[in-house]
Design a protein around this motif. Sequence first.
Motif, PDB file in Angstrom:
ATOM      1  N   LEU A  11      36.818  50.989  44.115  1.00 18.84           N
ATOM      2  CA  LEU A  11      37.404  50.096  45.124  1.00 18.84           C
ATOM      3  C   LEU A  11      38.896  49.903  44.910  1.00 18.84           C
ATOM      4  O   LEU A  11      39.650  49.729  45.875  1.00 18.84           O
ATOM      5  N   VAL A  12      39.342  49.925  43.651  1.00 17.80           N
ATOM      6  CA  VAL A  12      40.779  49.860  43.384  1.00 17.80           C
ATOM      7  C   VAL A  12      41.480  51.048  44.029  1.00 17.80           C
ATOM      8  O   VAL A  12      42.505  50.908  44.708  1.00 17.80           O
ATOM      9  N   VAL A  13      40.899  52.234  43.835  1.00  8.99           N
ATOM     10  CA  VAL A  13      41.498  53.448  44.395  1.00  8.99           C
ATOM     11  C   VAL A  13      41.440  53.423  45.923  1.00  8.99           C
ATOM     12  O   VAL A  13      42.433  53.706  46.609  1.00  8.99           O
ATOM     13  N   VAL A  14      40.275  53.067  46.466  1.00  8.09           N
ATOM     14  CA  VAL A  14      40.119  53.027  47.928  1.00  8.09           C
ATOM     15  C   VAL A  14      41.078  52.012  48.541  1.00  8.09           C
ATOM     16  O   VAL A  14      41.769  52.299  49.539  1.00  8.09           O
ATOM     17  N   GLY A  15      41.133  50.811  47.953  1.00 12.06           N
ATOM     18  CA  GLY A  15      42.032  49.783  48.471  1.00 12.06           C
ATOM     19  C   GLY A  15      43.486  50.218  48.416  1.00 12.06           C
ATOM     20  O   GLY A  15      44.249  50.023  49.371  1.00 12.06           O
ATOM     21  N   ALA A  16      43.878  50.809  47.297  1.00 14.97           N
ATOM     22  CA  ALA A  16      45.268  51.266  47.158  1.00 14.97           C
ATOM     23  C   ALA A  16      45.592  52.349  48.180  1.00 14.97           C
ATOM     24  O   ALA A  16      46.679  52.352  48.766  1.00 14.97           O
ATOM     25  N   LEU A  86      54.015  44.371  49.984  1.00 15.47           N
ATOM     26  CA  LEU A  86      53.250  44.857  48.829  1.00 15.47           C
ATOM     27  C   LEU A  86      52.375  43.788  48.175  1.00 15.47           C
ATOM     28  O   LEU A  86      51.244  44.106  47.759  1.00 15.47           O
ATOM     29  N   PRO A  87      52.810  42.517  48.054  1.00 14.57           N
ATOM     30  CA  PRO A  87      51.905  41.527  47.444  1.00 14.57           C
ATOM     31  C   PRO A  87      50.548  41.442  48.131  1.00 14.57           C
ATOM     32  O   PRO A  87      49.515  41.321  47.461  1.00 14.57           O
ATOM     33  N   ASN A  88      50.523  41.530  49.465  1.00 15.53           N
ATOM     34  CA  ASN A  88      49.241  41.440  50.155  1.00 15.53           C
ATOM     35  C   ASN A  88      48.401  42.698  49.981  1.00 15.53           C
ATOM     36  O   ASN A  88      47.170  42.633  50.009  1.00 15.53           O
ATOM     37  N   ALA A  89      49.039  43.843  49.815  1.00 15.03           N
ATOM     38  CA  ALA A  89      48.273  45.055  49.504  1.00 15.03           C
ATOM     39  C   ALA A  89      47.579  44.905  48.155  1.00 15.03           C
ATOM     40  O   ALA A  89      46.407  45.277  47.992  1.00 15.03           O
ATOM     41  N   VAL A  90      48.304  44.343  47.190  1.00  8.98           N
ATOM     42  CA  VAL A  90      47.697  44.063  45.878  1.00  8.98           C
ATOM     43  C   VAL A  90      46.568  43.052  46.030  1.00  8.98           C
ATOM     44  O   VAL A  90      45.494  43.195  45.434  1.00  8.98           O
ATOM     45  N   CYS A  91      46.807  42.029  46.858  1.00 16.94           N
ATOM     46  CA  CYS A  91      45.761  41.032  47.126  1.00 16.94           C
ATOM     47  C   CYS A  91      44.530  41.692  47.734  1.00 16.94           C
ATOM     48  O   CYS A  91      43.397  41.321  47.417  1.00 16.94           O
ATOM     49  N   GLY A  92      44.735  42.671  48.606  1.00 18.48           N
ATOM     50  CA  GLY A  92      43.613  43.366  49.210  1.00 18.48           C
ATOM     51  C   GLY A  92      42.762  44.091  48.183  1.00 18.48           C
ATOM     52  O   GLY A  92      41.530  44.044  48.230  1.00 18.48           O
ATOM     53  N   VAL A  93      43.406  44.761  47.244  1.00 17.67           N
ATOM     54  CA  VAL A  93      42.672  45.457  46.184  1.00 17.67           C
ATOM     55  C   VAL A  93      41.886  44.447  45.347  1.00 17.67           C
ATOM     56  O   VAL A  93      40.702  44.651  45.046  1.00 17.67           O
ATOM     57  N   ILE A  94      42.535  43.349  44.962  1.00 14.54           N
ATOM     58  CA  ILE A  94      41.863  42.304  44.171  1.00 14.54           C
ATOM     59  C   ILE A  94      40.673  41.747  44.933  1.00 14.54           C
ATOM     60  O   ILE A  94      39.586  41.532  44.367  1.00 14.54           O
ATOM     61  N   THR A  95      40.845  41.511  46.241  1.00 14.72           N
ATOM     62  CA  THR A  95      39.779  40.927  47.060  1.00 14.72           C
ATOM     63  C   THR A  95      38.566  41.841  47.119  1.00 14.72           C
ATOM     64  O   THR A  95      37.415  41.385  46.965  1.00 14.72           O
ATOM     65  N   LEU A  96      38.779  43.122  47.338  1.00 13.68           N
ATOM     66  CA  LEU A  96      37.650  44.060  47.405  1.00 13.68           C
ATOM     67  C   LEU A  96      36.874  44.084  46.093  1.00 13.68           C
ATOM     68  O   LEU A  96      35.634  44.058  46.089  1.00 13.68           O
ATOM     69  N   VAL A  97      37.593  44.126  44.991  1.00 11.71           N
ATOM     70  CA  VAL A  97      36.932  44.153  43.677  1.00 11.71           C
ATOM     71  C   VAL A  97      36.194  42.838  43.433  1.00 11.71           C
ATOM     72  O   VAL A  97      35.051  42.841  42.946  1.00 11.71           O
ATOM     73  N   TYR A  98      36.822  41.722  43.789  1.00  9.49           N
ATOM     74  CA  TYR A  98      36.178  40.418  43.578  1.00  9.49           C
ATOM     75  C   TYR A  98      34.904  40.297  44.415  1.00  9.49           C
ATOM     76  O   TYR A  98      33.863  39.846  43.916  1.00  9.49           O
ATOM     77  N   LEU A  99      34.964  40.699  45.689  1.00 10.67           N
ATOM     78  CA  LEU A  99      33.783  40.580  46.546  1.00 10.67           C
ATOM     79  C   LEU A  99      32.657  41.477  46.052  1.00 10.67           C
ATOM     80  O   LEU A  99      31.482  41.087  46.101  1.00 10.67           O
ATOM     81  N   TYR A 100      32.990  42.674  45.579  1.00 11.78           N
ATOM     82  CA  TYR A 100      31.948  43.549  45.041  1.00 11.78           C
ATOM     83  C   TYR A 100      31.273  42.897  43.836  1.00 11.78           C
ATOM     84  O   TYR A 100      30.036  42.854  43.750  1.00 11.78           O
ATOM     85  N   TYR A 128      45.470  42.185  57.591  1.00 10.18           N
ATOM     86  CA  TYR A 128      46.207  41.155  56.852  1.00 10.18           C
ATOM     87  C   TYR A 128      46.691  41.661  55.508  1.00 10.18           C
ATOM     88  O   TYR A 128      47.704  41.189  54.995  1.00 10.18           O
ATOM     89  N   PHE A 129      45.978  42.630  54.931  1.00 11.38           N
ATOM     90  CA  PHE A 129      46.414  43.182  53.648  1.00 11.38           C
ATOM     91  C   PHE A 129      47.558  44.183  53.805  1.00 11.38           C
ATOM     92  O   PHE A 129      48.095  44.667  52.822  1.00 11.38           O
ATOM     93  N   ARG A 130      47.919  44.482  55.037  1.00 10.13           N
ATOM     94  CA  ARG A 130      49.050  45.371  55.294  1.00 10.13           C
ATOM     95  C   ARG A 130      50.192  44.606  55.961  1.00 10.13           C
ATOM     96  O   ARG A 130      51.077  45.201  56.574  1.00 10.13           O
ATOM     97  N   SER A 131      50.152  43.294  55.808  1.00 11.66           N
ATOM     98  CA  SER A 131      51.157  42.435  56.429  1.00 11.66           C
ATOM     99  C   SER A 131      51.958  41.703  55.360  1.00 11.66           C
ATOM    100  O   SER A 131      51.672  41.807  54.171  1.00 11.66           O
ATOM    101  N   GLY A 132      52.927  40.925  55.820  1.00 11.73           N
ATOM    102  CA  GLY A 132      53.731  40.125  54.911  1.00 11.73           C
ATOM    103  C   GLY A 132      53.557  38.640  55.115  1.00 11.73           C
ATOM    104  O   GLY A 132      54.501  37.870  54.920  1.00 11.73           O
ATOM    105  N   ILE A 133      52.342  38.209  55.521  1.00 11.41           N
ATOM    106  CA  ILE A 133      52.100  36.785  55.740  1.00 11.41           C
ATOM    107  C   ILE A 133      51.406  36.165  54.525  1.00 11.41           C
ATOM    108  O   ILE A 133      50.901  36.874  53.650  1.00 11.41           O
ATOM    109  N   ILE A 134      51.356  34.853  54.489  1.00 15.08           N
ATOM    110  CA  ILE A 134      50.909  34.121  53.300  1.00 15.08           C
ATOM    111  C   ILE A 134      49.387  34.105  53.137  1.00 15.08           C
ATOM    112  O   ILE A 134      48.870  34.059  52.017  1.00 15.08           O
TER     113      ILE A 134
END
Length: 554
Positions: A11-16, A86-100, A128-134
């Motif tokens: 999921l880290v690889v897929v998310g990235a 980029l912070p939200n892209a990192v958040c997206g990777v973390i979110t996928l791993v956490y949900l799994y 949202y993981f490809r955006s720059g919002i909070i």
Amino acid sequence: MNQKLFYSLVLVVVGALFFIPFLGGVRLFDWDEINFAECAREMMVLGDYLHVHIDFKPFYEKPPLFFWFQSTMMHLFGVNEFSARLPNAVCGVITLVYLYNLGQKLHGHRFGWLWALAYLGSVTPHLYFRSGIIDPFFNLFIFIGLVNLIFASWKRERLGGAMTVPKREWTYILLGGFVLGLAIMTKGPVAYLIVCLVLVIYWMLSHFRWFISPVQFIAFSAAAAVVSLAWYGLDIYLHGPALMQEFLAYNFRLFSTPDAGHVGFPGYHIIILLVGCFPASIFAIRAFGPLFIERNYQREFRKWMLILFWVVLVLFSIVQSKIVHYSSLCYFPLTYFAALTLLQLEERKIQFNNWMRAGLILIGGIYVVAIVAMPILANHMDIVRMYADQDAFSQGNLDAKINWTGWEALPGVWLFVILILAIIWYNLRESVRASLTLFVGMAVFITLTLWFLIGRIEGISQDAAMRFFERAEGQNVYVKTYGYHSYGPYFYTKKPAVTNPNQYNDEWLLRGRIDKDVLFIRKASEEPTLLDSLPDVRKTGAENGFVFYRRTAK
């Protein structure tokens, strides 16, 4: 390597691969993306990381945590769109791993995989993981804080067993409070309000049973307060209560009055979630009805997710300002419900019914038609002009010279094929293949749509204005919008720190003894404006609904 670690790495690889490439391929969008990136940039310019500024004036609407993330990326990769997103892209990777991992703990490996897949392959959660919002970090921190509190209650009541809740009760309490404090530092005390509402409603529905003790709730709140007071408290100590007063006043206005341009009807967020969270939303609806769930703690978690979903939906339906991301915390329970349905389809405990089929066809068909129609309509602008707003600005936007090749319809064709295959396989009860095809295919569809369309949409909506700002970068001039608000003049001119406070005075910029040239930009209108009547203000051009002026210093 154990199964959980292996799939977490997958999921880290897929998310990235999905979230990181091409983050800087298109400019930031007004308002929120440019607003937040500019706050981070001004932190760097001023060297002041304790306070948030916009246009080098105090900005009381948001705490600083997300801007710290963005400014860190800007230090590493430069002040640009990639760093802002980029912070939200990192958040997206973390979110996928956490949900799994959370799903694996609750229902097993397959459920965890489906939950992560549902989040990855649904439209607005993915975007949202490809955006720059909070909001992605804000929502994740709230959700983790609440989950830890749920686990504390299970530990207290001996629910779930050592495999589900292996840590000590107080560890969950303090960890949950700490992470909730990070949410408060990301967007404000509404994070605490949401969690408290969820707790109160659960307590009432549980016939006022104390699932955690009052002392534990106080400790949870104290842990959240300690984190948030590291900033709020320090600022109040150093500069008095002004920040807190302004912040509370802003949030009161947000709840009680609609922001300009953000008015909506009461069912606004229902529609947004149904269409925006497609296709997870179609399957989630089934999980609101009766399901066969074997274990008590699994039924309890479903109850918590129902409460969280309705609290967020009702709360932000009451709020007068209607903005898409206000209900985005619903993405967690909604994709959880979708994963429940998908798992029970795989286990043949429920059937793929006509409602699911109709939902996929109807909402999916909207996306297919919209994407396929865009390049067709782009070559028949006379039709578009007839149905677009007739004001000079909107009509001017449609004058943008965009190269439409016809290949822009490809994402719509791709989605059409994915929907057909998924429906066929669901009908044949090949649910594993169908779900994988549908949600991975949707993630690819979103990516293709961004590649083919987002730059063209930006070209129509704001490209002319942003190029005007970019041309002013490095020039010794003031840049000012007239008659409308934009954060573009700050970020895209790389505006330096303010040395002459007169630049905040519109009258001085228009008529005063200016010390350097002023560049004005306004939206096109049918009637002339003040800029057209001032003798020393010269119109320098017009493009795609924007009009440009220059006032020369003497």
